[in-house]
Motif scaffolding. Structure first.
Motif, PDB file in Angstrom:
ATOM      1  N   PHE A 124       0.860  -1.189   0.000  1.00  0.00           N
ATOM      2  CA  PHE A 124       0.000   0.000   0.000  1.00  0.00           C
ATOM      3  C   PHE A 124       0.895   1.236   0.000  1.00  0.00           C
ATOM      4  CE2 PHE A 124      -2.428  -3.390   2.043  1.00  0.00           C
ATOM      5  CZ  PHE A 124      -3.567  -3.384   1.247  1.00  0.00           C
ATOM      6  N   GLY A 125       0.406   2.311  -0.574  1.00  0.00           N
ATOM      7  CA  GLY A 125       1.189   3.550  -0.633  1.00  0.00           C
ATOM      8  C   GLY A 125       1.669   3.801  -2.053  1.00  0.00           C
ATOM      9  N   PRO A 141       5.328   3.294   1.758  1.00  0.00           N
ATOM     10  CA  PRO A 141       4.669   1.993   1.625  1.00  0.00           C
ATOM     11  C   PRO A 141       4.527   1.236   2.939  1.00  0.00           C
ATOM     12  CG  PRO A 141       6.253   2.298  -0.132  1.00  0.00           C
ATOM     13  CD  PRO A 141       6.467   3.425   0.828  1.00  0.00           C
ATOM     14  N   ALA A 142       3.458   0.449   3.029  1.00  0.00           N
ATOM     15  CA  ALA A 142       3.201  -0.407   4.185  1.00  0.00           C
ATOM     16  C   ALA A 142       2.565  -1.697   3.675  1.00  0.00           C
ATOM     17  CB  ALA A 142       2.262   0.288   5.169  1.00  0.00           C
ATOM     18  N   THR A 143       2.845  -2.793   4.343  1.00  0.00           N
ATOM     19  CA  THR A 143       2.239  -4.060   3.898  1.00  0.00           C
ATOM     20  C   THR A 143       0.851  -4.246   4.503  1.00  0.00           C
ATOM     21  OG1 THR A 143       3.483  -5.122   5.658  1.00  0.00           O
ATOM     22  CG2 THR A 143       4.392  -5.310   3.437  1.00  0.00           C
ATOM     23  N   GLU A 144       0.584  -3.589   5.636  1.00  0.00           N
ATOM     24  CA  GLU A 144      -0.719  -3.718   6.299  1.00  0.00           C
ATOM     25  C   GLU A 144      -1.574  -2.501   6.010  1.00  0.00           C
ATOM     26  OE1 GLU A 144      -1.847  -6.247   8.151  1.00  0.00           O
ATOM     27  OE2 GLU A 144       0.022  -7.312   7.660  1.00  0.00           O
ATOM     28  N   PRO A 190      -8.460  -5.781   2.094  1.00  0.00           N
ATOM     29  CA  PRO A 190      -8.279  -5.130   0.787  1.00  0.00           C
ATOM     30  C   PRO A 190      -6.908  -5.428   0.182  1.00  0.00           C
ATOM     31  CG  PRO A 190      -8.188  -3.511   2.565  1.00  0.00           C
ATOM     32  CD  PRO A 190      -8.536  -4.817   3.200  1.00  0.00           C
ATOM     33  N   LEU A 191      -6.873  -5.394  -1.144  1.00  0.00           N
ATOM     34  CA  LEU A 191      -5.608  -5.508  -1.872  1.00  0.00           C
ATOM     35  C   LEU A 191      -5.152  -4.104  -2.268  1.00  0.00           C
ATOM     36  CD1 LEU A 191      -6.460  -8.384  -4.362  1.00  0.00           C
ATOM     37  CD2 LEU A 191      -4.876  -8.483  -2.417  1.00  0.00           C
ATOM     38  N   PRO A 192      -3.857  -3.907  -2.446  1.00  0.00           N
ATOM     39  CA  PRO A 192      -3.412  -2.599  -2.952  1.00  0.00           C
ATOM     40  C   PRO A 192      -3.893  -2.395  -4.397  1.00  0.00           C
ATOM     41  CG  PRO A 192      -1.561  -3.857  -2.021  1.00  0.00           C
ATOM     42  CD  PRO A 192      -2.709  -4.799  -2.171  1.00  0.00           C
ATOM     43  N   ALA A 193      -4.788  -1.447  -4.598  1.00  0.00           N
ATOM     44  CA  ALA A 193      -5.335  -1.161  -5.928  1.00  0.00           C
ATOM     45  C   ALA A 193      -4.891   0.237  -6.346  1.00  0.00           C
ATOM     46  CB  ALA A 193      -6.859  -1.224  -5.880  1.00  0.00           C
ATOM     47  N   LEU A 194      -4.635   0.402  -7.624  1.00  0.00           N
ATOM     48  CA  LEU A 194      -4.250   1.735  -8.111  1.00  0.00           C
ATOM     49  C   LEU A 194      -5.460   2.666  -8.028  1.00  0.00           C
ATOM     50  CD1 LEU A 194      -2.329   3.741  -9.406  1.00  0.00           C
ATOM     51  CD2 LEU A 194      -2.791   2.693 -11.638  1.00  0.00           C
ATOM     52  N   VAL A 219      -2.716  10.064  -6.524  1.00  0.00           N
ATOM     53  CA  VAL A 219      -2.503   8.626  -6.734  1.00  0.00           C
ATOM     54  C   VAL A 219      -1.807   7.916  -5.579  1.00  0.00           C
ATOM     55  CG1 VAL A 219      -0.995   7.088  -8.081  1.00  0.00           C
ATOM     56  CG2 VAL A 219      -2.511   8.682  -9.261  1.00  0.00           C
ATOM     57  N   TYR A 220      -2.305   6.728  -5.242  1.00  0.00           N
ATOM     58  CA  TYR A 220      -1.567   5.773  -4.410  1.00  0.00           C
ATOM     59  C   TYR A 220      -2.224   4.410  -4.585  1.00  0.00           C
ATOM     60  CZ  TYR A 220      -5.367   6.230  -0.911  1.00  0.00           C
ATOM     61  OH  TYR A 220      -6.582   6.253  -0.274  1.00  0.00           O
ATOM     62  N   TYR A 221      -1.605   3.380  -4.034  1.00  0.00           N
ATOM     63  CA  TYR A 221      -2.205   2.047  -4.034  1.00  0.00           C
ATOM     64  C   TYR A 221      -2.890   1.849  -2.697  1.00  0.00           C
ATOM     65  CZ  TYR A 221       0.126   1.048  -8.408  1.00  0.00           C
ATOM     66  OH  TYR A 221       0.509   1.077  -9.732  1.00  0.00           O
ATOM     67  N   GLY A 222      -4.194   1.590  -2.745  1.00  0.00           N
ATOM     68  CA  GLY A 222      -4.951   1.463  -1.507  1.00  0.00           C
ATOM     69  C   GLY A 222      -6.215   0.656  -1.730  1.00  0.00           C
ATOM     70  N   ASP A 223      -7.091   0.660  -0.746  1.00  0.00           N
ATOM     71  CA  ASP A 223      -8.370  -0.051  -0.850  1.00  0.00           C
ATOM     72  C   ASP A 223      -9.227   0.640  -1.911  1.00  0.00           C
ATOM     73  OD1 ASP A 223     -10.758  -1.370  -0.563  1.00  0.00           O
ATOM     74  OD2 ASP A 223     -10.986  -0.922   1.592  1.00  0.00           O
ATOM     75  N   ARG A 224      -9.693  -0.133  -2.895  1.00  0.00           N
ATOM     76  CA  ARG A 224     -10.503   0.444  -3.978  1.00  0.00           C
ATOM     77  C   ARG A 224     -11.752   1.131  -3.426  1.00  0.00           C
ATOM     78  NH1 ARG A 224     -14.411  -3.591  -6.287  1.00  0.00           N
ATOM     79  NH2 ARG A 224     -14.559  -5.302  -4.802  1.00  0.00           N
TER      80      ARG A 224
END
Ligand code: ADP
Length: 294
Positions: A124-125, A141-144, A190-194, A219-224
């Motif tokens: 995520f991040g 970034p974080a894995t959780e 959740p998965l990291p989503a763009l 922009v970041y990768y996070g919960d959709r």
């Protein structure tokens, strides 16, 4: 060389084509920046300007647009160049002619947003921080996900709110909520989503060919669900948008509750930027979430 000559020279150096500004038109609607259209030599460019210290913000916007473009799902303006001249930071991008919106566009956007959200990352991040409204947005970034949302999102805005004079009861409620986060994710990982990251109604349009366009991202990768939640914050998108998104990728149970959690981030950000009644709205949202968790 003045600012506009410098911008024209940068455009020309980047495209390798001669470019001189024959006309310059200011547009309304930029919340944060001055926005203009410049034309000349058969070209038209969209330009944002701000104080020199905002160059990093433009850099992050440019990289965010490239990240979204890389997904190949929703049209975004292609960034061209950015820099500082005469004490002013600027960002130049493709000018897009907007056309009619409506249900059909909204449906397409719903379908394409679900496809964008299929783009994933290991964490995520994002590789760099950016800006939400005019506020710094931390993307380390974080894995959780819970950890990410607690520290980089809600906790960050709550700390800012404390500095901006938020009431003790709002801050206490916020702290309680931070501790209670795992309960909102008991059956949901959740998965990291763009993500677009700032997807309110003012940040999408249709081009003249009827294609949806999104712009001004954070922009970041996070919960959709965070992107979906934001679409509902200021009045909502047309019904076809939600129907198409759900048909492409149904949302999980519990979204209705987490929606409030995700929008709380933006409401706190509005309090931090504009003050006023947003504190009450944030407090109601926190109370509602805590009541559901009791
Ligand atoms: P700000 O960063 O100040 O919030 P926006 O990115 O939201 O500015 O842009 C302001 C307005 O300019 C938008 O509402 C939209 O109507 C228009 N706009 C944004 N990007 C483009 C573009 N690439 N081409 C044409 N018009 C654009």
């Amino acid at each position: 060389m003045n600012l506009w000559q410098a911008i024209a020279a940068d455009i020309s150096a980047t495209t390798g084509q001669p470019f001189h500004i024959a006309s310059r038109r200011a547009l309304g609607g930029g919340c944060i920046n001055a926005v203009l259209v410049v034309e000349g030599d058969g070209q038209r460019w969209f330009v944002k300007t701000n104080e020199a210290a905002k160059l990093a913000m433009f850099k992050a916007e440019s990289e965010g647009l490239r990240e979204l473009a890389g997904a190949g799902t929703i049209r975004v303006p292609q960034p061209l160049c950015h820099g500082v001249a005469e004490g002013t930071a600027y960002l130049v991008m493709e000018h897009i002619e907007f056309g009619q919106g409506g249900e059909k566009i909204a449906r397409r956007l719903g379908e394409q947003l679900a496809a964008l959200h299929r783009v994933t990352a290991p964490t995520f991040g994002w590789r760099r921080d950016n800006v939400i409204g005019a506020t710094h947005q931390e993307n380390t970034p974080a894995t959780e996900w819970i950890e990410f949302w607690r520290t980089r999102r809600l906790g960050f805005q709550l700390d800012l709110a404390a500095r901006h004079g938020a009431s003790a009861s709002l801050l206490r409620g916020g702290e309680k909520l931070l501790d209670a986060l795992p309960a909102l994710f008991a059956d949901y990982q959740p998965l990291p989503a763009l993500l677009h990251g700032d997807l309110w109604g003012g940040n999408y349009a249709a081009d003249v060919h009827g294609k949806p366009v999104i712009f001004d991202p954070a922009v970041y990768y996070g919960d959709r669900e965070a992107d979906l939640a934001m679409t509902e914050l200021f009045g909502g998108f047309p019904p076809g948008f939600y129907a198409a998104y759900q048909a492409a990728w149904p949302l999980a149970p519990g979204y209705q509750t987490r929606k409030t959690l995700y929008n709380l981030y933006h409401v706190l950000n509005h309090f931090n930027l504009f003050g006023g009644g947003y504190a009450h709205q944030a407090q109601r949202m926190i109370a509602g979430l805590l009541a559901e968790l009791r």
